[in-house]
Design an enzyme around this catalytic site. Structure first.
Site, PDB file in Angstrom:
ATOM      1  N   TYR A  45       0.658  -1.523  -0.070  1.00  0.00           N
ATOM      2  CA  TYR A  45      -0.299  -0.342  -0.078  1.00  0.00           C
ATOM      3  C   TYR A  45       0.877   1.088  -0.024  1.00  0.00           C
ATOM      4  O   TYR A  45       0.437   2.319  -0.609  1.00  0.00           O
ATOM      5  CB  TYR A  45      -0.608  -0.313   0.981  1.00  0.00           C
ATOM      6  CG  TYR A  45      -2.373  -0.730   1.089  1.00  0.00           C
ATOM      7  CD1 TYR A  45      -2.489  -2.218   0.804  1.00  0.00           C
ATOM      8  CD2 TYR A  45      -3.374  -0.172   1.474  1.00  0.00           C
ATOM      9  CE1 TYR A  45      -4.003  -2.373   0.172  1.00  0.00           C
ATOM     10  CE2 TYR A  45      -4.079  -1.681   0.885  1.00  0.00           C
ATOM     11  CZ  TYR A  45      -4.289  -2.375   0.284  1.00  0.00           C
ATOM     12  OH  TYR A  45      -5.431  -3.082   0.852  1.00  0.00           O
ATOM     13  N   LYS A  48       3.250 -15.437   2.579  1.00  0.00           N
ATOM     14  CA  LYS A  48       2.965 -16.330   1.072  1.00  0.00           C
ATOM     15  C   LYS A  48       4.723 -16.571   1.301  1.00  0.00           C
ATOM     16  O   LYS A  48       5.530 -16.766  -0.007  1.00  0.00           O
ATOM     17  CB  LYS A  48       2.639 -15.234   0.287  1.00  0.00           C
ATOM     18  CG  LYS A  48       2.183 -15.947  -1.123  1.00  0.00           C
ATOM     19  CD  LYS A  48       0.923 -17.327  -1.074  1.00  0.00           C
ATOM     20  CE  LYS A  48       1.346 -17.659  -2.359  1.00  0.00           C
ATOM     21  NZ  LYS A  48       0.545 -19.230  -2.359  1.00  0.00           N
ATOM     22  N   ASP A 103      -3.107 -18.308   0.419  1.00  0.00           N
ATOM     23  CA  ASP A 103      -4.354 -18.894   0.774  1.00  0.00           C
ATOM     24  C   ASP A 103      -5.387 -20.452   1.055  1.00  0.00           C
ATOM     25  O   ASP A 103      -5.887 -20.295   1.352  1.00  0.00           O
ATOM     26  CB  ASP A 103      -4.161 -19.721  -0.507  1.00  0.00           C
ATOM     27  CG  ASP A 103      -2.906 -20.299  -0.924  1.00  0.00           C
ATOM     28  OD1 ASP A 103      -2.049 -20.309   0.673  1.00  0.00           O
ATOM     29  OD2 ASP A 103      -2.206 -21.275  -2.162  1.00  0.00           O
ATOM     30  N   ASP A 120      -5.760  -6.620   4.943  1.00  0.00           N
ATOM     31  CA  ASP A 120      -7.084  -6.203   4.309  1.00  0.00           C
ATOM     32  C   ASP A 120      -8.334  -6.941   4.091  1.00  0.00           C
ATOM     33  O   ASP A 120      -8.985  -7.331   4.194  1.00  0.00           O
ATOM     34  CB  ASP A 120      -6.427  -4.980   3.350  1.00  0.00           C
ATOM     35  CG  ASP A 120      -8.035  -4.253   2.868  1.00  0.00           C
ATOM     36  OD1 ASP A 120      -9.099  -4.143   3.265  1.00  0.00           O
ATOM     37  OD2 ASP A 120      -7.429  -4.132   1.441  1.00  0.00           O
ATOM     38  N   ASP A 125     -11.517  -8.511   6.272  1.00  0.00           N
ATOM     39  CA  ASP A 125     -13.091  -8.425   5.008  1.00  0.00           C
ATOM     40  C   ASP A 125     -14.199  -9.865   5.721  1.00  0.00           C
ATOM     41  O   ASP A 125     -15.711 -10.121   5.808  1.00  0.00           O
ATOM     42  CB  ASP A 125     -12.892  -8.231   3.928  1.00  0.00           C
ATOM     43  CG  ASP A 125     -13.284  -6.259   3.567  1.00  0.00           C
ATOM     44  OD1 ASP A 125     -13.123  -6.413   4.824  1.00  0.00           O
ATOM     45  OD2 ASP A 125     -13.732  -6.354   2.584  1.00  0.00           O
TER      46      ASP A 125
END
Ligand code: IPM
Ligand code: MN
Length: 357
Positions: A142, A191, A223, A247, A251
């Site tokens: 970001y 990851k 994942d 992020d 959610d």
């Protein structure tokens, strides 16, 4: 004591949920002998409309001088055509960076009374669900170098995911400190099978874990984490992760509770300073109708009392009042069942204030 709170009402349902939350805070002040002074400042779409920029420097200054920041929500379709670097959401990124809010705490819990609202099968969430997502908030992709360039192959765009040891260490510490107050289990999500930045993440998290022998650490690929959250969410206590993975996973975690209108969040800097906001967005479709659920913002105020102002009795009082609200059968529009008569935004604030005592 007197406390100065910078308040960003923002866009959409922001103003109404914030008003309901400050009415509860006023009641807490009355009961416990504190006075909360609100300084209202602009950010997001409202700031674009009124002063032509999404994050005026005046807002940043007043937030920095405050004891803590309360934010409703920013953004909405009205500003869809504003250029990328001036969109309302940019104000959030600017506030996070300017105020040094590197640690984002996003609890996802299922309230007993609302467990039927979860989209997951009853047996998967039986006995409740209480996950804390600790998301790194001022680094990674970001905030990394970015560009869009003309090349002989056509346009090329990139955003760099980059983390320093120091950035990883401090957010890892936050996660382990939180785990110590909870069920002493951190799942660090990365990851590392592909990304260098994740391999460094994993190495530093392991180092920090050594300072917390009582906390169990698991590492999980992102994942798999996305999958495990719906398959067996009860295996999680604290999820520690990067800005972008946090992020997305926060959610997902909020959705499995079934009641996103109930979820608060805190964004913390070094020391106790923080910004507090509901997890839900600005919901422009229901704005101004007095039907939005203010409980997430009310619970965000409780987090502010606990983490920034050090007023844990007062924080407990709000959380208990929200609990009572649900136990007594009161509902807001988003969580109402067939037989319920939902309370409006304002009335919910009044009821919770009354239950504070
Ligand atoms: C959030 C939001 C923001 C983010 C956007 C609006 C910049 O989605 O707070 O999760 O991605 O951090
Ligand atoms: Mn988000």
């Amino acid at each position: 004591m007197e406390y100065n709170i910078a308040v960003i009402k923002g866009d959409g349902i922001g103003p109404e949920v914030v008003d309901a939350a400050t009415s509860v805070l006023d009641k807490v002040g009355e009961k416990y002998g504190h006075s909360f002074r609100y300084e209202y400042v602009l950010a997001g779409g409202a700031a674009i409309d009124q002063v032509g920029e999404c994050l005026p420097s005046e807002t940043v200054r007043i937030c920095k001088e405050s004891d803590g920041v309360l934010l409703g929500a920013v953004g909405g379709p009205k500003w869809d055509d504003v250029p990328g670097d001036q969109r309302p959401e940019r104000a959030l990124l600017g506030l996070r960076k300017e105020l040094g809010l590197y640690a984002n705490l996003r609890p996802a819990m299922v309230f007993d009374e609302l467990s039927a609202a979860s989209p997951l099968k009853a047996e998967i969430i039986a006995g409740g669900l209480d996950i804390l997502v600790v998301r790194e908030l001022t680094g990674g992709i970001y905030f990394g170098e970015r560009a869009t360039k003309e090349t002989p192959e056509g346009l090329v765009a990139y955003d760099v995911e980059k983390y320093s040891e120091g950035e990883i260490r401090r957010i890892a510490k936050t996660a382990f400190d939180m785990a110590m107050k909870r069920n002493r289990h951190v799942t660090s999500v990365d990851k590392a099978n592909v990304l260098d930045s994740s391999r460094l993440w994993r190495k530093i998290v392991a180092e920090v874990a050594e300072e917390y022998p009582e906390v169990a650490l698991d590492n999980m690929y992102v994942d798999n984490a996305a999958m495990q959250l719906v398959r067996n969410p009860k295996q999680f206590d604290v999820i520690l992760t990067s800005n972008i993975f946090g992020d997305i996973l926060s959610d997902e975690a909020s959705q499995i509770t079934g009641s996103i209108g109930m979820l608060p969040s805190a964004s913390l800097a070094d020391g106790n300073f923080g910004m507090y906001e509901p997890v839900h967005g600005s919901a422009p479709d229901i704005a101004g109708k007095n039907i939005a659920n203010p409980l997430a913002t009310i619970l965000s105020v409780a987090m502010m009392l606990r983490y920034t102002l050090g007023l844990s009795d007062e924080a407990d009082a709000i959380e208990k009042a929200v609990d009572q609200f649900l136990k007594k059968g009161y509902r807001t529009f988003d969580i109402a069942g067939g037989g319920d008569t939902p309370l409006g935004t304002r009335e919910t604030g009044e009821k919770v204030a009354e239950l504070v005592g």
